[in-house]
Enzyme design. Sequence first.
Site, PDB file in Angstrom:
ATOM      1  N   GLU A   1       0.739  -1.278  -0.138  1.00 21.42           N
ATOM      2  CA  GLU A   1       0.020   0.096  -0.157  1.00 21.42           C
ATOM      3  C   GLU A   1       0.845   1.251   0.092  1.00 21.42           C
ATOM      4  O   GLU A   1       1.578   1.482   1.039  1.00 21.42           O
ATOM      5  CB  GLU A   1      -0.887   0.038   1.355  1.00 21.42           C
ATOM      6  CG  GLU A   1      -1.634   1.276   0.977  1.00 21.42           C
ATOM      7  CD  GLU A   1      -2.356   1.564   2.516  1.00 21.42           C
ATOM      8  OE1 GLU A   1      -3.701   2.039   2.514  1.00 21.42           O
ATOM      9  OE2 GLU A   1      -2.080   1.076   3.491  1.00 21.42           O
ATOM     10  N   PHE A   2       0.733   1.972  -0.966  1.00 18.91           N
ATOM     11  CA  PHE A   2       1.616   3.291  -0.804  1.00 18.91           C
ATOM     12  C   PHE A   2       0.729   4.321  -0.244  1.00 18.91           C
ATOM     13  O   PHE A   2      -0.298   4.683  -0.661  1.00 18.91           O
ATOM     14  CB  PHE A   2       1.892   3.701  -2.662  1.00 18.91           C
ATOM     15  CG  PHE A   2       2.941   3.004  -3.277  1.00 18.91           C
ATOM     16  CD1 PHE A   2       4.270   3.065  -2.801  1.00 18.91           C
ATOM     17  CD2 PHE A   2       2.749   1.817  -4.082  1.00 18.91           C
ATOM     18  CE1 PHE A   2       5.100   2.434  -3.531  1.00 18.91           C
ATOM     19  CE2 PHE A   2       3.576   1.310  -4.857  1.00 18.91           C
ATOM     20  CZ  PHE A   2       4.906   1.333  -4.410  1.00 18.91           C
ATOM     21  N   ARG A   3       1.272   4.677   0.603  1.00 22.68           N
ATOM     22  CA  ARG A   3       0.569   5.707   1.568  1.00 22.68           C
ATOM     23  C   ARG A   3       1.283   7.391   0.861  1.00 22.68           C
ATOM     24  O   ARG A   3       2.087   7.854   1.337  1.00 22.68           O
ATOM     25  CB  ARG A   3       0.838   5.724   3.012  1.00 22.68           C
ATOM     26  CG  ARG A   3       0.281   4.808   3.654  1.00 22.68           C
ATOM     27  CD  ARG A   3      -1.328   5.039   3.746  1.00 22.68           C
ATOM     28  NE  ARG A   3      -1.526   6.228   4.305  1.00 22.68           N
ATOM     29  CZ  ARG A   3      -1.931   6.333   5.538  1.00 22.68           C
ATOM     30  NH1 ARG A   3      -1.961   5.064   6.333  1.00 22.68           N
ATOM     31  NH2 ARG A   3      -2.300   7.611   6.284  1.00 22.68           N
TER      32      ARG A   3
ATOM     33  N   ARG B   1      -4.851   9.319   1.941  1.00 19.89           N
ATOM     34  CA  ARG B   1      -5.810   9.341   3.096  1.00 19.89           C
ATOM     35  C   ARG B   1      -5.728  10.939   3.386  1.00 19.89           C
ATOM     36  O   ARG B   1      -4.755  11.615   3.740  1.00 19.89           O
ATOM     37  CB  ARG B   1      -5.330   8.465   4.203  1.00 19.89           C
ATOM     38  CG  ARG B   1      -6.022   8.591   5.430  1.00 19.89           C
ATOM     39  CD  ARG B   1      -7.334   7.900   5.065  1.00 19.89           C
ATOM     40  NE  ARG B   1      -7.151   6.526   5.051  1.00 19.89           N
ATOM     41  CZ  ARG B   1      -7.533   5.535   4.155  1.00 19.89           C
ATOM     42  NH1 ARG B   1      -8.285   6.091   3.214  1.00 19.89           N
ATOM     43  NH2 ARG B   1      -7.419   4.297   3.963  1.00 19.89           N
TER      44      ARG B   1
ATOM     45  N   HIS C   1     -13.160   4.568   9.164  1.00 17.61           N
ATOM     46  CA  HIS C   1     -11.998   4.395  10.235  1.00 17.61           C
ATOM     47  C   HIS C   1     -12.426   5.095  11.563  1.00 17.61           C
ATOM     48  O   HIS C   1     -13.299   6.120  11.427  1.00 17.61           O
ATOM     49  CB  HIS C   1     -10.741   5.217   9.829  1.00 17.61           C
ATOM     50  CG  HIS C   1      -9.870   4.494   8.761  1.00 17.61           C
ATOM     51  ND1 HIS C   1     -10.239   4.771   7.346  1.00 17.61           N
ATOM     52  CD2 HIS C   1      -8.828   3.873   8.546  1.00 17.61           C
ATOM     53  CE1 HIS C   1      -9.498   4.258   6.546  1.00 17.61           C
ATOM     54  NE2 HIS C   1      -8.558   3.444   7.317  1.00 17.61           N
TER      55      HIS C   1
ATOM     56  N   LYS D   1     -14.100  -1.752   3.559  1.00 17.01           N
ATOM     57  CA  LYS D   1     -12.869  -1.800   4.310  1.00 17.01           C
ATOM     58  C   LYS D   1     -13.276  -1.044   5.652  1.00 17.01           C
ATOM     59  O   LYS D   1     -13.911   0.196   5.692  1.00 17.01           O
ATOM     60  CB  LYS D   1     -11.724  -1.208   3.885  1.00 17.01           C
ATOM     61  CG  LYS D   1     -10.595  -1.264   4.940  1.00 17.01           C
ATOM     62  CD  LYS D   1      -9.207  -0.417   4.382  1.00 17.01           C
ATOM     63  CE  LYS D   1      -8.109  -0.199   5.424  1.00 17.01           C
ATOM     64  NZ  LYS D   1      -7.293   0.843   4.965  1.00 17.01           N
TER      65      LYS D   1
ATOM     66  N   ARG E   1      -5.867  -9.318  12.864  1.00 12.51           N
ATOM     67  CA  ARG E   1      -4.728  -9.080  11.871  1.00 12.51           C
ATOM     68  C   ARG E   1      -4.213 -10.401  11.526  1.00 12.51           C
ATOM     69  O   ARG E   1      -3.612 -10.705  10.599  1.00 12.51           O
ATOM     70  CB  ARG E   1      -3.387  -8.127  12.424  1.00 12.51           C
ATOM     71  CG  ARG E   1      -4.143  -6.676  12.516  1.00 12.51           C
ATOM     72  CD  ARG E   1      -2.811  -5.754  12.886  1.00 12.51           C
ATOM     73  NE  ARG E   1      -3.248  -4.375  13.037  1.00 12.51           N
ATOM     74  CZ  ARG E   1      -3.495  -3.534  12.042  1.00 12.51           C
ATOM     75  NH1 ARG E   1      -3.355  -3.799  10.916  1.00 12.51           N
ATOM     76  NH2 ARG E   1      -3.979  -2.369  12.553  1.00 12.51           N
TER      77      ARG E   1
ATOM     78  N   SER F   1       1.806   1.655   9.787  1.00 12.12           N
ATOM     79  CA  SER F   1       0.884   2.682   9.005  1.00 12.12           C
ATOM     80  C   SER F   1      -0.199   2.872  10.076  1.00 12.12           C
ATOM     81  O   SER F   1      -1.057   3.615  10.034  1.00 12.12           O
ATOM     82  CB  SER F   1       0.428   2.607   7.766  1.00 12.12           C
ATOM     83  OG  SER F   1      -0.420   1.501   7.752  1.00 12.12           O
TER      84      SER F   1
ATOM     85  N   GLN G   1      -0.206  -3.530  14.026  1.00 10.16           N
ATOM     86  CA  GLN G   1       0.469  -4.196  12.796  1.00 10.16           C
ATOM     87  C   GLN G   1       1.626  -4.924  13.298  1.00 10.16           C
ATOM     88  O   GLN G   1       2.430  -4.582  14.081  1.00 10.16           O
ATOM     89  CB  GLN G   1       0.687  -3.174  11.668  1.00 10.16           C
ATOM     90  CG  GLN G   1      -0.190  -2.648  10.932  1.00 10.16           C
ATOM     91  CD  GLN G   1       0.375  -1.591   9.859  1.00 10.16           C
ATOM     92  OE1 GLN G   1       1.449  -1.449   9.472  1.00 10.16           O
ATOM     93  NE2 GLN G   1      -0.970  -1.027   9.320  1.00 10.16           N
TER      94      GLN G   1
END
Length: 218
Positions: free
Chosen positions: A29-31, A56, A116, A142, A180, A200, A204
């Site tokens: 995932e490229f933030r 984001r 979120h 999501k 997770r 991120s 995690q």
Amino acid sequence: MICIPIVDNNIDDALKNAEKALKEADIVEFRVDMLDDVNESAIEEMVKYPCIITVRADWEGGFWKKSNDERINLIKKAIECNAKFVDIELKEEKNKELVKFRDEIGSKTKIIISYHDFEKTPSCEELIKIVEEELKIGDIAKFAVMAKSKEDVLKVLNVINKYNGKIIGIAMGEEGKLTRILGVHFGSILTFASMEGKASAPGQIDVKKLKEIWKLIL
């Protein structure tokens, strides 16, 4: 499927670390919101890799503080370039417009609609309502919520199980780590793992550790 977030602040490091991450993960995932400077040519480089493009907004817990129009244009560029996935917030007023744009140009990009909550885990009923709303707009629903108890973990796993293969569901924080690990077993299409301590979101798990755990229990 394991996704490693790329959280560097310059494009050269981001691309270098994406290559490294893809030796361990299925996708990155490229933030994009974490990059100090980004333009459309940078997006063209990113989409050469199997990736989620995420820009984001700061109002959704991200780091994008420039104009929303510029953010939307970067997402459109990713769609034009057939990025594997783009992540668009449920609260983004132009999310339906972006899906329509994808359809009109015949792009192969799958659209993740995300929600979120960094404070709590809503009830199962609320989460189901959110997921239903997301699936009316995009291809994949999501949600990432903050777990405070084992009960919160069970809520998340129950909802993931209900939408097997159409959802990414995560409980953040220390209490949420089980989601997770077990999320993909219950139907989440992927889980996010960190690489070399770069995360991120809270909770995690390191990608190598996650794989070791999976070998033992799945």
